[in-house]
Design an enzyme around this catalytic site. Structure first.
Site: not given
Length: 301
Positions: A127, A188, A240
């Site tokens: 994060c 990702i 993603g």
């Protein structure tokens, strides 16, 4: 057996698309809704030790090609999240996403998620906007290896590691996770990003910067999976910017065994899963792929 069946190590999936950890999987009811919509599994909201409000508003905005958010990992804390897991786990496979600030917290969170019925745990080491968590831990190979190793020694369920693209040593981080015993790498997470308000001459988000997700990041994610497929021997999960079957196929052909959908669930609704499943299966039939495994990594050969 359906052509869409796949496996991420010991975790078998009837369909390859999962809900990525985020705002659409915070409650038991919402996780069940995603499973009913055609998701092969749901990755929970990243849960920490204690209840957390997250960053103040504004913490979310749309941009061309995606979304930028700085939610700050809000959540009810691991003890209260038991109630949500009790609702969701009888209905399908739930991967428990956890966000600790140190090794001890990750061990506690992982053992709790296992106790609550998670089929695997996903360590959020990526994060970009939560101080002391995520990317701040996940860009140190030695620390990644230690966290993964300690968690692996504490639970029996598979341990997945979600990595950040915000580093020039992504392959080394993935290898560190593998060396620590990780069962899969998820790539990702969001790209570190910022939006400035010209009218107010200051950053739009209260946290100043956040994470970019959505269609704009897909080429970055595909490249990451393509690179990691050459480096690690454990399964990869691509995430993603996946909005349709073509996006999903790109990730699989780059080397992913399964994929996760996040922003598109918000913008297109849970129906995105059934649409991707149907269209992906049509493509596979037309081009002679009889399984996800037969597609995996073909662009990498």
């Amino acid at each position: 057996m359906s052509a869409l069946n796949t496996a991420v190590g010991k975790v078998t999936l009837e369909t390859p698309g999962m809900v990525a950890s985020g705002i659409m999987d915070e409650t038991g009811e919402s996780m069940v809704r995603m499973l009913q919509a055609g998701a092969g599994a749901v990755v929970s909201k990243s849960i920490g030790m204690e209840p957390k409000a997250g960053h103040a508003n504004p913490c979310f905005t749309e941009v061309a090609g995606g979304l930028v958010n700085a939610m700050g990992l809000p959540g009810p804390g691991i003890e209260l999240f038991k109630e949500e897991m009790e609702i969701a786990t009888p209905k399908g496979k739930i991967v428990g996403s956890i966000a600790g600030g140190n090794v001890s917290e990750f061990i506690t969170l992982a053992t709790k998620m296992e106790e609550y019925g998670a089929c695997a745990v996903e360590l959020n080491l990526s994060c970009p906007h939560a101080k002391g968590h995520g990317m701040e831990l996940g860009t140190d190979p030695a620390l990644v290896k230690e966290i993964v190793s300690q968690v692996k020694g504490s639970v029996k369920v598979p341990v997945w590691v979600k990595l950040t693209p915000n580093t020039h040593i992504l392959p080394q981080i993935a290898l560190a996770a593998q060396d620590g015993g990780a069962d899969a790498v998820v790539a990702i997470n969001t790209l570190k990003a910022m939006v400035i308000s010209p009218e107010f001459a200051k950053p739009f988000l209260s946290n100043k910067f956040g994470g970019l997700s959505g269609a704009a990041v897909k080429p970055v994610g595909v490249r990451a999976i393509y690179d990691l497929y050459k480096v690690v021997s454990i399964p990869l999960v691509g995430v993603g910017g996946i909005c349709n079957w073509r996006d999903a196929a790109e990730y699989i052909m780059a080397g992913a065994s399964a994929f996760q959908v996040g922003s598109a669930v918000l913008t297109d609704g849970p129906e995105v899963f059934s649409r991707i499943n149907t269209d992906l299966q049509k493509f596979m039939e037309e081009y002679g792929y009889d399984s996800i495994a037969s597609m995996r990594g073909v662009a990498n050969e």
